[in-house]
Design an enzyme around this catalytic site. Structure first.
Site, PDB file in Angstrom:
ATOM      1  N   ASN A 124       0.823  -1.206   0.000  1.00 29.26           N
ATOM      2  CA  ASN A 124       0.000   0.000   0.000  1.00 29.26           C
ATOM      3  C   ASN A 124       0.856   1.254   0.000  1.00 29.26           C
ATOM      4  OD1 ASN A 124      -2.004  -1.831   0.176  1.00 29.26           O
ATOM      5  ND2 ASN A 124      -2.498  -1.463   2.330  1.00 29.26           N
TER       6      ASN A 124
ATOM      7  N   HIS B 125       5.792  -0.726  -2.730  1.00 30.51           N
ATOM      8  CA  HIS B 125       5.324   0.005  -3.913  1.00 30.51           C
ATOM      9  C   HIS B 125       5.421   1.517  -3.739  1.00 30.51           C
ATOM     10  CE1 HIS B 125       2.838  -3.726  -5.393  1.00 30.51           C
ATOM     11  NE2 HIS B 125       4.144  -3.872  -5.515  1.00 30.51           N
TER      12      HIS B 125
ATOM     13  N   CYS C 294      11.408  12.871  -9.185  1.00 28.52           N
ATOM     14  CA  CYS C 294      11.650  13.460 -10.503  1.00 28.52           C
ATOM     15  C   CYS C 294      11.707  12.345 -11.545  1.00 28.52           C
ATOM     16  CB  CYS C 294      12.951  14.254 -10.498  1.00 28.52           C
ATOM     17  SG  CYS C 294      13.342  14.856 -12.152  1.00 28.52           S
TER      18      CYS C 294
ATOM     19  N   CYS D  93      15.719  12.898 -13.037  1.00 27.11           N
ATOM     20  CA  CYS D  93      16.944  12.614 -12.265  1.00 27.11           C
ATOM     21  C   CYS D  93      16.694  11.642 -11.111  1.00 27.11           C
ATOM     22  CB  CYS D  93      17.576  13.907 -11.744  1.00 27.11           C
ATOM     23  SG  CYS D  93      16.638  14.680 -10.396  1.00 27.11           S
TER      24      CYS D  93
ATOM     25  N   ALA E 125     -10.036  -7.747   7.522  1.00 26.20           N
ATOM     26  CA  ALA E 125      -8.817  -7.489   8.293  1.00 26.20           C
ATOM     27  C   ALA E 125      -9.139  -6.934   9.675  1.00 26.20           C
ATOM     28  CB  ALA E 125      -7.939  -6.512   7.513  1.00 26.20           C
TER      29      ALA E 125
HETATM   30  P1  OAD Z   1      -6.179  -6.057  -4.712  1.00 25.84           P
HETATM   31  O1  OAD Z   1      -7.262  -5.064  -4.939  1.00 25.84           O
HETATM   32  O2  OAD Z   1      -5.676  -6.808  -5.882  1.00 25.84           O
HETATM   33  O3  OAD Z   1      -6.667  -7.135  -3.663  1.00 25.84           O
HETATM   34  C1  OAD Z   1      -7.288  -6.758  -2.475  1.00 25.84           C
HETATM   35  C2  OAD Z   1      -7.576  -8.012  -1.676  1.00 25.84           C
HETATM   36  O4  OAD Z   1      -8.108  -7.603  -0.427  1.00 25.84           O
HETATM   37  C3  OAD Z   1      -8.577  -8.957  -2.322  1.00 25.84           C
HETATM   38  O5  OAD Z   1      -8.066 -10.290  -2.273  1.00 25.84           O
HETATM   39  C4  OAD Z   1      -9.821  -8.819  -1.438  1.00 25.84           C
HETATM   40  O6  OAD Z   1     -10.541 -10.050  -1.293  1.00 25.84           O
HETATM   41  C5  OAD Z   1      -9.211  -8.431  -0.117  1.00 25.84           C
HETATM   42  N1  OAD Z   1     -10.097  -7.623   0.744  1.00 25.84           N
HETATM   43  C6  OAD Z   1     -11.099  -6.789   0.389  1.00 25.84           C
HETATM   44  N2  OAD Z   1     -11.626  -6.199   1.464  1.00 25.84           N
HETATM   45  C7  OAD Z   1     -10.947  -6.674   2.540  1.00 25.84           C
HETATM   46  C8  OAD Z   1     -11.019  -6.442   3.939  1.00 25.84           C
HETATM   47  N3  OAD Z   1     -11.895  -5.572   4.470  1.00 25.84           N
HETATM   48  N4  OAD Z   1     -10.153  -7.108   4.745  1.00 25.84           N
HETATM   49  C9  OAD Z   1      -9.261  -7.980   4.228  1.00 25.84           C
HETATM   50  N5  OAD Z   1      -9.147  -8.240   2.921  1.00 25.84           N
HETATM   51  C10 OAD Z   1      -9.975  -7.589   2.072  1.00 25.84           C
HETATM   52  O7  OAD Z   1      -5.010  -5.278  -3.931  1.00 25.84           O
HETATM   53  P2  OAD Z   1      -3.491  -5.712  -3.747  1.00 25.84           P
HETATM   54  O8  OAD Z   1      -3.352  -7.172  -3.595  1.00 25.84           O
HETATM   55  O9  OAD Z   1      -2.921  -4.832  -2.719  1.00 25.84           O
HETATM   56  O10 OAD Z   1      -0.030  -1.928  -7.461  1.00 25.84           O
HETATM   57  O11 OAD Z   1      -2.898  -5.293  -5.153  1.00 25.84           O
HETATM   58  C11 OAD Z   1      -1.521  -5.391  -5.371  1.00 25.84           C
HETATM   59  C12 OAD Z   1      -1.058  -4.265  -6.249  1.00 25.84           C
HETATM   60  O12 OAD Z   1      -1.851  -4.209  -7.436  1.00 25.84           O
HETATM   61  C13 OAD Z   1      -1.238  -2.890  -5.643  1.00 25.84           C
HETATM   62  O13 OAD Z   1      -0.167  -2.513  -4.809  1.00 25.84           O
HETATM   63  C14 OAD Z   1      -1.324  -2.004  -6.839  1.00 25.84           C
HETATM   64  C15 OAD Z   1      -2.282  -2.849  -7.648  1.00 25.84           C
HETATM   65  O14 OAD Z   1      -2.328  -2.587  -8.988  1.00 25.84           O
HETATM   66  C16 OAD Z   1       0.281  -0.897  -8.256  1.00 25.84           C
HETATM   67  O15 OAD Z   1      -0.427   0.087  -8.382  1.00 25.84           O
HETATM   68  C17 OAD Z   1       1.601  -1.076  -8.944  1.00 25.84           C
END
Ligand code: OAD
Length: 249
Positions: free
Chosen positions: A109, A126, A134, A137, A238
Site C-alpha cells: 500500500n 510500492h 523526478c 533525475c 482485516a
Molecule cells: P487487490 O485489490 O488486488 O486485492 C485486495 C484483496 O483484499 C482482495 O483479495 C480482497 O478479497 C481483499 N479484501 C477486500 N476487502 C478486505 C477487507 N476488508 N479485509 C481484508 N481483505 C480484504 O489489492 P493488492 O493485492 O494490494 O499496485 O494489489 C496489489 C497491487 O496491485 C497494488 O499494490 C497495486 C495494484 O495494482 C500498483 O499500483 C503497482
C-alpha cells in the site's frame, strides 16, 4: 490446507511466534474507506491501469495521471487507520519487546496508514503516495500537500515530478526488495492480510517464507492463490480478524 479458522482462533495460532513478517495489500485499508484495486468496488474495475499507473501513461498524459493521484491523495488523507492497522502496530510493539523478537511489516500500500497507526518497521514495496520523484533525475522528496498543485511541478533539473510510487513495468526499489526477501526468509510466521496475491514480485514473498520453513497465515474474505498452501486461513475482514489480536504474547 487446514479448514478455515475462526477469527478468535488466530490468537492461538500466532501466540508464541517471536519472528513475524506481515504482508499487507489494499484489503487492509478497505475498512478505512480506501478502495481496493480488484475487489467489488476496485479501482481497476473503473479505470485502466495502463492509462494511469505506468511510466508510458505518465509520459503520454502527465496531467491525467497527476490528477488521478491528486484525487487518491484527497481520499486517503480523509481516511483513518482502522482496527487492523492499529492491531499490527500493537503486535509489533509486543513482539519487539520480547528477547530476540523480530517484526517486519511489508506493505504494497502507498497510503501510509500503517505508519499513521504507529507501525515502525515498515517496508514500502510500492513506494508512497506522499512522496514525489523526478521522472528525469530520480530525486525524491516527501510532499504532503493536499490539494496537490494542479499541474505536475518541475524539478530543479527541469524533469517533471511524478508520484513516488511503483508503476506497472517498473522494478521494486532494490533495498526494499532485499529487506523484504530477507525478512520473509527469516520469519517463523508469515501473515498475509488483504492482498489478492496476484502482483509480482510481492506475491512471491509468502512462498519464500514457506520454503524457508515459516507457517503461513492468510486473512482475506475470499480465496486467493495462496489459500491452498496456507497453514491457517481466516475468512473475514482485516479489522474483524486482527482487531481481536490484542491479548496475545
Ligand atoms: P487487490 O485489490 O488486488 O486485492 C485486495 C484483496 O483484499 C482482495 O483479495 C480482497 O478479497 C481483499 N479484501 C477486500 N476487502 C478486505 C477487507 N476488508 N479485509 C481484508 N481483505 C480484504 O489489492 P493488492 O493485492 O494490494 O499496485 O494489489 C496489489 C497491487 O496491485 C497494488 O499494490 C497495486 C495494484 O495494482 C500498483 O499500483 C503497482
Amino acid at each position: 490446507m487446514n479448514p478455515p479458522t475462526e477469527p478468535g482462533d488466530l490468537e492461538a495460532f500466532l501466540s508464541g511466534a517471536k519472528s513475524i513478517c506481515v504482508l499487507t495489500g489494499a484489503g487492509v485499508s478497505q475498512e478505512s474507506g480506501v478502495p481496493t484495486f480488484r475487489g467489488a468496488d476496485g479501482l481497476w474495475r473503473k479505470f485502466r491501469p495502463e492509462d494511469l499507473a505506468t511510466p508510458e501513461a505518465f509520459a503520454r498524459d502527465p496531467l491525467l495521471v497527476w490528477e488521478w493521484y491528486a484525487w487518491r491523495r484527497e481520499l486517503i488523507q480523509r481516511a483513518q487507520p482502522n482496527a487492523a492497522h492499529l492491531a499490527l502496530a500493537d503486535l509489533e510493539q509486543r513482539i519487539t519487546a520480547l528477547p530476540g523478537g523480530q517484526f517486519t511489516l511489508l506493505t504494497q500500500n502507498v497510503d501510509g496508514l500503517h505508519e499513521r497507526a504507529g507501525s515502525r518497521n515498515v517496508v514500502r514495496l510500492h513506494g508512497s503516495i506522499w512522496h514525489l520523484r523526478c521522472s528525469r533525475c530520480g530525486e525524491e522528496r516527501e510532499d504532503r500537500s493536499v490539494p496537490l498543485d494542479p499541474f505536475p511541478p518541475r524539478c530543479e533539473c527541469s524533469g517533471l515530478l511524478r508520484p513516488g510510487v511503483v508503476w506497472f513495468g517498473e522494478p521494486l526499489p532494490e533495498s526494499e526488495w532485499s529487506q523484504a526477501a530477507r525478512a520473509a526468509a527469516e520469519a517463523a510466521l508469515f501473515l498475509v492480510v488483504g492482498t489478492s496475491a496476484l502482483v509480482q514480485p510481492a506475491a512471491s514473498l509468502p512462498l519464500i517464507a514457506k520454503q524457508n520453513g515459516a507457517r503461513l497465515v492468510e486473512v482475506n474474505p475470499v480465496p486467493t492463490p495462496l489459500s491452498e498452501m496456507a497453514d491457517c486461513v481466516v475468512r473475514s475482514t482485516a479489522a474483524e480478524a486482527l482487531g481481536k489480536l490484542r491479548t496475545i504474547h
